[in-house]
Design a protein around this motif. Structure first.
Motif, PDB file in Angstrom:
ATOM      1  N   THR A   1      -5.437 -32.043 -32.509  1.00 62.06           N
ATOM      2  CA  THR A   1      -4.314 -31.286 -31.983  1.00 62.06           C
ATOM      3  C   THR A   1      -4.229 -31.463 -30.474  1.00 62.06           C
ATOM      4  OG1 THR A   1      -4.673 -29.642 -33.694  1.00 62.06           O
ATOM      5  CG2 THR A   1      -3.314 -28.980 -31.844  1.00 62.06           C
TER       6      THR A   1
ATOM      7  N   LEU B   1      -3.239 -30.025 -27.060  1.00 59.21           N
ATOM      8  CA  LEU B   1      -3.056 -28.694 -26.510  1.00 59.21           C
ATOM      9  C   LEU B   1      -2.447 -28.773 -25.124  1.00 59.21           C
ATOM     10  CD1 LEU B   1      -6.473 -27.104 -27.526  1.00 59.21           C
ATOM     11  CD2 LEU B   1      -4.269 -26.817 -28.661  1.00 59.21           C
TER      12      LEU B   1
ATOM     13  N   ASP C   1      -0.295 -25.469 -29.143  1.00 62.22           N
ATOM     14  CA  ASP C   1      -0.256 -26.802 -29.744  1.00 62.22           C
ATOM     15  C   ASP C   1       1.125 -27.421 -29.535  1.00 62.22           C
ATOM     16  OD1 ASP C   1       1.396 -25.593 -31.662  1.00 62.22           O
ATOM     17  OD2 ASP C   1      -0.218 -25.436 -33.140  1.00 62.22           O
TER      18      ASP C   1
ATOM     19  N   THR D   1       2.802 -23.144 -30.747  1.00 63.14           N
ATOM     20  CA  THR D   1       2.091 -22.032 -31.356  1.00 63.14           C
ATOM     21  C   THR D   1       0.884 -21.727 -30.476  1.00 63.14           C
ATOM     22  OG1 THR D   1       2.765 -22.696 -33.571  1.00 63.14           O
ATOM     23  CG2 THR D   1       0.834 -21.246 -33.413  1.00 63.14           C
TER      24      THR D   1
ATOM     25  N   ARG E   1      -2.615 -20.931 -29.409  1.00 62.44           N
ATOM     26  CA  ARG E   1      -3.910 -21.121 -30.065  1.00 62.44           C
ATOM     27  C   ARG E   1      -5.033 -20.392 -29.351  1.00 62.44           C
ATOM     28  NH1 ARG E   1      -3.726 -25.335 -33.752  1.00 62.44           N
ATOM     29  NH2 ARG E   1      -5.503 -24.188 -34.567  1.00 62.44           N
TER      30      ARG E   1
ATOM     31  N   THR F   1      -9.535 -17.338 -28.991  1.00 65.11           N
ATOM     32  CA  THR F   1      -8.798 -18.434 -29.621  1.00 65.11           C
ATOM     33  C   THR F   1      -8.829 -18.250 -31.128  1.00 65.11           C
ATOM     34  OG1 THR F   1     -10.629 -19.977 -30.017  1.00 65.11           O
ATOM     35  CG2 THR F   1      -9.658 -19.983 -27.804  1.00 65.11           C
ATOM     36  N   ASP F   2      -8.001 -19.043 -31.791  1.00 67.83           N
ATOM     37  CA  ASP F   2      -8.011 -19.039 -33.256  1.00 67.83           C
ATOM     38  C   ASP F   2      -8.949 -20.109 -33.803  1.00 67.83           C
ATOM     39  OD1 ASP F   2      -6.660 -21.408 -32.816  1.00 67.83           O
ATOM     40  OD2 ASP F   2      -4.808 -20.774 -33.799  1.00 67.83           O
TER      41      ASP F   2
ATOM     42  N   ALA G   1      -9.105 -23.307 -32.457  1.00 74.98           N
ATOM     43  CA  ALA G   1      -8.596 -24.652 -32.178  1.00 74.98           C
ATOM     44  C   ALA G   1      -9.600 -25.412 -31.320  1.00 74.98           C
ATOM     45  CB  ALA G   1      -7.248 -24.579 -31.456  1.00 74.98           C
TER      46      ALA G   1
ATOM     47  N   ALA H   1      -9.842 -25.535 -27.186  1.00 74.00           N
ATOM     48  CA  ALA H   1      -8.981 -24.501 -26.607  1.00 74.00           C
ATOM     49  C   ALA H   1      -9.706 -23.711 -25.524  1.00 74.00           C
ATOM     50  CB  ALA H   1      -8.455 -23.574 -27.692  1.00 74.00           C
TER      51      ALA H   1
END
Length: 166
Positions: A2, A4, A39, A43, A45, A71-72, A74, A77
């Motif tokens: 991904t 970022l 991202d 969205t 992250r 963070t989720d 990612a 991140a």
């Protein structure tokens, strides 16, 4: 992988994100500024909230603190947020930035963003006989991380080359 990118974020929006995603802390009451990482579809992250140092002795007028990163999960991140937070803080005139991690957190994201381990710090309860508190946060000794340089109150210029370049 991904891609970022750093995007603007209000403290209010960052606090909501922290409430949803942070593993062991509630959102802070306030902060100086916040930033987010998103991202390719924008969205969010992860977020970082930067404030004045929590420890009174670290609050020298030249030092700020990353008080929350959430963070989720990612990849990269956290490193992106720590790097962006320091670049923004330097642009605003801050000379040093600190943050703390729990012993179980290795610090790879901080090292990846150019921070250095500054030793053990803190720990214990904030509750006192004359001022009781219900500790709802981890109370063990933490690891302090820093980037930038220490400043003399009499001369706010560089005293040592301690990781100025994240």
């Amino acid at each position: 992988m991904t891609t970022l990118q750093i995007i603007p974020c209000t403290i209010s929006a960052a606090k909501q994100y922290v409430t949803r995603w942070h593993r062991h802390h509630r959102a802070p009451v306030s902060g100086l500024f916040a930033c987010a990482v998103a991202d390719a579809s924008f969205t969010v992250r992860g977020v970082a909230i930067i404030g004045r140092p929590v420890a009174r002795r670290a609050d020298d007028g030249w030092t700020c603190e990353v008080i929350r990163v959430a963070t989720d999960g990612a990849p990269n991140a956290c490193s992106a947020l720590y790097g962006a937070a320091w670049r923004a803080a330097r642009a605003l005139g801050w000379r040093r930035m600190i943050t703390y991690t729990l012993p179980a957190e290795g610090g790879a994201s901080l090292r990846g963003a150019g921070w250095r381990c500054d030793g053990e710090a803190g720990g214990g309860s904030w509750s006192r006989t004359e001022r009781t508190r219900d500790d709802q946060h981890p109370t063990m000794t933490k690891t302090r991380w820093a980037v930038g340089h220490t400043v003399s109150a009499a001369n706010p210029t560089r005293q040592a080359n301690n990781g100025d370049q994240p």
